[in-house]
Motif scaffolding. Structure first.
Motif, mmCIF file in Angstrom:
data_model
loop_
_atom_site.group_PDB
_atom_site.id
_atom_site.type_symbol
_atom_site.label_atom_id
_atom_site.label_comp_id
_atom_site.label_asym_id
_atom_site.label_seq_id
_atom_site.Cartn_x
_atom_site.Cartn_y
_atom_site.Cartn_z
ATOM 1 N N LEU A 49 -6.074 26.610 13.481
ATOM 2 C CA LEU A 49 -7.160 26.341 14.235
ATOM 3 C C LEU A 49 -7.742 24.655 13.102
ATOM 4 N N TYR A 50 -7.183 24.978 12.258
ATOM 5 C CA TYR A 50 -8.147 23.894 11.446
ATOM 6 C C TYR A 50 -6.707 22.689 10.457
ATOM 7 N N LYS A 51 -5.798 22.560 11.206
ATOM 8 C CA LYS A 51 -4.978 22.441 10.589
ATOM 9 C C LYS A 51 -5.491 20.354 10.357
ATOM 10 N N VAL A 52 -4.791 19.567 10.016
ATOM 11 C CA VAL A 52 -5.258 17.749 9.472
ATOM 12 C C VAL A 52 -3.949 17.842 9.474
ATOM 13 N N ALA A 53 -4.706 16.159 9.962
ATOM 14 C CA ALA A 53 -3.470 14.906 10.422
ATOM 15 C C ALA A 53 -4.093 14.002 9.667
ATOM 16 N N ASP A 54 -4.842 14.154 8.541
ATOM 17 C CA ASP A 54 -5.072 12.788 7.198
ATOM 18 C C ASP A 54 -5.393 13.152 5.779
ATOM 19 N N SER A 55 -5.131 12.605 5.522
ATOM 20 C CA SER A 55 -5.445 12.635 3.720
ATOM 21 C C SER A 55 -6.971 13.423 2.912
ATOM 22 N N ILE A 57 0.686 15.927 -6.447
ATOM 23 C CA ILE A 57 1.768 15.738 -6.391
ATOM 24 C C ILE A 57 1.487 14.584 -5.254
ATOM 25 N N SER A 58 0.784 14.386 -4.469
ATOM 26 C CA SER A 58 1.027 13.074 -3.160
ATOM 27 C C SER A 58 -0.104 12.415 -3.714
ATOM 28 N N HIS A 59 -0.939 12.834 -3.302
ATOM 29 C CA HIS A 59 -2.208 11.502 -3.969
ATOM 30 C C HIS A 59 -1.848 10.299 -4.986
ATOM 31 N N ASP A 60 -2.023 11.049 -5.701
ATOM 32 C CA ASP A 60 -1.465 10.727 -7.678
ATOM 33 C C ASP A 60 -0.621 10.338 -8.249
ATOM 34 N N ILE A 61 1.150 10.567 -7.658
ATOM 35 C CA ILE A 61 1.926 10.430 -8.125
ATOM 36 C C ILE A 61 2.474 9.655 -7.187
ATOM 37 N N TYR A 62 2.519 10.572 -5.589
ATOM 38 C CA TYR A 62 3.701 9.868 -5.052
ATOM 39 C C TYR A 62 2.302 8.420 -3.864
ATOM 40 N N ALA A 63 1.261 8.879 -3.427
ATOM 41 C CA ALA A 63 0.767 7.393 -2.634
ATOM 42 C C ALA A 63 0.096 6.711 -3.801
ATOM 43 N N THR A 64 0.158 7.178 -4.863
ATOM 44 C CA THR A 64 -1.160 6.055 -5.825
ATOM 45 C C THR A 64 0.092 5.085 -6.841
ATOM 46 N N ILE A 65 1.476 5.545 -7.379
ATOM 47 C CA ILE A 65 2.672 5.172 -8.142
ATOM 48 C C ILE A 65 3.221 5.054 -7.882
ATOM 49 N N ILE A 66 4.082 6.104 -6.379
ATOM 50 C CA ILE A 66 5.924 5.757 -6.393
ATOM 51 C C ILE A 66 5.947 4.441 -4.819
ATOM 52 N N ASN A 67 4.695 4.823 -4.164
ATOM 53 C CA ASN A 67 4.521 4.255 -2.969
ATOM 54 C C ASN A 67 3.284 4.157 -2.309
ATOM 55 N N GLU A 68 2.631 2.730 -3.192
ATOM 56 C CA GLU A 68 1.619 2.371 -2.820
ATOM 57 C C GLU A 68 0.989 2.293 -1.571
ATOM 58 N N ASP A 69 2.062 1.874 -0.754
ATOM 59 C CA ASP A 69 2.259 1.304 1.160
ATOM 60 C C ASP A 69 2.612 2.526 2.073
ATOM 61 N N ALA A 70 1.827 3.850 1.424
ATOM 62 C CA ALA A 70 2.027 4.916 2.000
ATOM 63 C C ALA A 70 1.259 5.123 3.031
ATOM 64 N N GLN A 127 -0.965 7.774 5.520
ATOM 65 C CA GLN A 127 -1.525 8.803 6.046
ATOM 66 C C GLN A 127 -0.523 9.938 5.987
ATOM 67 N N ARG A 128 -0.114 10.139 7.152
ATOM 68 C CA ARG A 128 0.990 10.662 7.627
ATOM 69 C C ARG A 128 2.606 11.131 6.551
ATOM 70 N N GLN A 129 2.165 9.879 6.065
ATOM 71 C CA GLN A 129 3.060 10.490 4.902
ATOM 72 C C GLN A 129 3.053 11.103 3.469
ATOM 73 N N GLN A 130 1.301 10.587 3.428
ATOM 74 C CA GLN A 130 0.539 11.517 1.998
ATOM 75 C C GLN A 130 0.563 12.936 2.662
ATOM 76 N N VAL A 131 0.589 12.918 3.916
ATOM 77 C CA VAL A 131 0.262 14.708 4.122
ATOM 78 C C VAL A 131 1.529 15.655 3.897
ATOM 79 N N LEU A 132 2.001 14.611 5.145
ATOM 80 C CA LEU A 132 3.604 15.478 4.416
ATOM 81 C C LEU A 132 4.586 15.849 3.201
ATOM 82 N N VAL A 133 4.375 14.792 2.193
ATOM 83 C CA VAL A 133 3.881 14.762 0.752
ATOM 84 C C VAL A 133 4.020 16.035 -0.091
ATOM 85 N N GLY A 134 2.343 16.021 0.848
ATOM 86 C CA GLY A 134 1.475 17.312 0.008
ATOM 87 C C GLY A 134 1.846 18.838 0.354
#
Length: 570
Positions: free
Chosen positions: A49-55, A387-400, A402-409
């Motif tokens: 019911l509360y599934k999310v689509a944004d970070s 992992i998703s926000h602090d490593i992937y989106a901030t360090i590895i792929n700064e252009d990630a 919202q969908r990619q961040q949620v998927l990695v999360g």
């Protein structure tokens, strides 16, 4: 006998080969099964019911949670299987020593309320590693904090998985899956369901579920205690006070001060739990889910109230369970005595031994599962966001996106869940001991960064990096010395008595925290001061001016700089 030996006796009693608590009725029970299955289906439904689509919803629930709701979520997020099951187990197995957990886990919230809650909310980020990275201007510090957060979530989750498996045995019995014990089968089932709903819901759905989970766990615990005490003749309407009349009838191992652990061990454990509370990422992230710093403070007050309802009751359940075990099963202490597996389900076992119907005992057991699931949710959200926000989106792929961040999360939640399941198949310690190791790690590595980062503006990048690296080394030393990862000397560890005596893994924060504070302060003094903008950021965290919901301290500092430039131009 040194304190290391006493610590081992207090929290690491031998496990039975298949983790079958003696005296527990391991069989399928229809009404409790319906209750627990219905509860888990409800959690899954809320996740959908509360599934999310944004970070924003995934990590901080849109900063939309109110103070009472967040207080209940703090209570559920906090009162894990270690609180619901493990605290009573420790008091039953080691007497007064176990009260260090009651004192430590409660006192930590006063420090959070006074020194961290409002200030962390004003900083206004998504995660604890986010704070470390931005405050100390270092992606390396952010990465270390993220790895530490993941490690805390993993170690902490092992205790929750063990609790789910043991309590699941009472409700659903042994399903007889080839190659798996009954405990392993139940643990895997409940962990998979937890992973499934978290992968859907993120922080928003987890928070809504935590409110429901708190109602279930506190209702089950308090009603179970009241009815167990009444039925067994121990109490009438106030078991939290009346259980004291029973203590004189129990053995000295239960009632004598420090019979189950030395004075030094008690202080060390209590210290680690207090400051570990203030460094746990899944606790601090709750302050990011509210609108402003005022709500953050009040939600901490409400959370402390909701937590104390259970903490003031756990010693009574331990006393009732110890007495009933001694009269119905056998000697509680000595050889063989009560196993740690039986201790970990003493709350359920006490209700059963009091002669209560299985459906009622099932309600008490369901509360234990709700507690374990709620805390696992908070842990996995904090670890996956690291992992998703602090490593992937901030360090590895700064252009990630919202969908990619949620998927990695979501993939991170599945990964830490799978890792926890593998290691929880044969846990090496009781529930509360496993959890306490995570508290020591949080106290040693993260709490000094949060406290100094918010209260001393001259703490710099070099000081933070030095302190965190030293902290990780200090934490691993007693863990390896006691063989807690099973990787050293065939699982026996180094076995160095001096380390076991003065820095036991369960209380390593007493030595580790001052070391990390000293290293961070000295290195910061010997190196360049942080930029003026960073100092302004710290000052803004203590400003009396209110802040809007979606505004961070960094944004206000940036606006002040622009206003200053405009004023100078004029």
């Amino acid at each position: 006998m040194n304190e290391g030996t006493l610590a081992a006796e207090a929290v690491a009693l031998p496990l039975q080969s298949e983790l079958l608590p003696e005296g527990l009725d391991v069989s399928f029970k229809l009404l409790p099964a319906i209750l627990v299955i219905g509860m888990m289906v409800t959690f899954l439904a809320a996740g959908f019911l509360y599934k999310v689509a944004d970070s924003d919803d995934m990590w901080v629930a849109g900063r939309s949670i109110g103070n009472v709701e967040n207080g209940m979520a703090i209570g559920a997020n906090w009162m894990s299987a270690a609180s619901y099951l493990g605290m009573a187990a420790l008091i039953a197995l080691s007497g007064v020593y176990g009260l260090a957990f009651v004192v430590g886990w409660t006192t930590g919230y006063f420090i959070l309320l006074i020194f961290l809650a409002a200030q962390m909310r004003r900083f206004g980020k998504y995660t604890a590693p986010d704070f470390v990275g931005d405050r100390f201007n270092s992606d390396t510090a952010r990465a270390i904090a993220a790895v530490t957060t993941f490690l805390i979530g993993f170690v902490y989750a092992l205790g929750q998985a063990r609790g789910m498996g043991l309590v699941g045995l009472y409700i659903l019995g042994d399903p007889g899956i080839p190659g798996l014990t009954g405990y392993q089968a139940m643990m895997i089932v409940f962990m998979v369901i937890t992973i499934a709903y978290l992968s859907l819901s993120g922080m928003l759905g987890a928070t809504k579920n935590m409110v429901l989970q708190y109602v279930i766990l506190i209702g089950a615990f308090l009603v179970g205690l009241l009815v167990t005490g009444w039925t067994a003749g121990f109490s009438t309407v106030l078991p939290q006070l009346e259980y004291g009349a029973l203590i004189s009838e129990l053995s000295t191992e239960f009632s004598a001060p420090f019979a189950g652990g030395s004075y030094y061990l008690w202080v060390a454990t209590c210290f680690s739990l207090i400051f570990g509370t203030c460094g746990l990422p899944h606790v601090l992230v709750r302050f990011y889910t509210v609108e402003n710093e005022r709500v953050a403070r009040w939600s901490t007050v409400w959370g402390l109230f909701f937590i104390c309802l259970l903490y003031l009751s756990a010693p009574a359940f331990a006393a009732f369970g110890t007495s009933l075990y001694g009269s119905e099963i056998g000697a509680v202490y000595g050889d063989p005595g009560m196993s740690s597996a039986a201790g970990d389900v003493i709350v359920v076992l006490a209700s059963q031994l009091a002669g209560l119907p299985s459906w009622f005992v099932g309600i008490v057991a369901a509360g234990g599962i709700a507690a374990a699931v709620a805390t696992t949710a908070g842990l996995f959200i904090a670890a996956s966001s690291a992992i998703s926000h602090d490593i992937y989106a901030t360090i590895i792929n700064e252009d990630a996106t919202q969908r990619q961040q949620v998927l990695v999360g979501r993939l991170s939640i599945i990964a830490i869940g799978a890792l926890s399941i593998v290691f929880a198949l044969d846990p090496q310690q009781p529930v509360a001991a496993l959890v306490s190791f995570a508290f020591s790690l949080a106290a040693i590595v993260l709490f000094p960064m949060f406290f100094l980062g918010l209260w001393w503006e001259n703490t710099n990048r070099q000081g933070a990096l030095s302190g965190m690296i030293v902290g990780l080394i200090v934490w691993f030393v007693p863990m390896f010395n006691e063989g807690n990862f099973g990787l050293i000397n065939g699982g026996a560890g180094w076995g160095i008595d001096a380390i076991a005596t003065w820095m036991p893994a369960i209380g390593s924060g007493l030595i580790g925290v001052p070391i990390v504070f000293a290293v961070t302060i000295v290195v910061s003094l010997l190196t360049d001061e942080p930029p003026e903008e960073t100092k302004m950021l710290v000052r803004q965290c203590h400003s009396p001016d209110p802040m809007d919901r979606d505004v961070t301290a960094a944004e206000i500092v940036e606006q002040k700089k622009k206003d200053r430039v405009t004023s100078d131009d004029d």
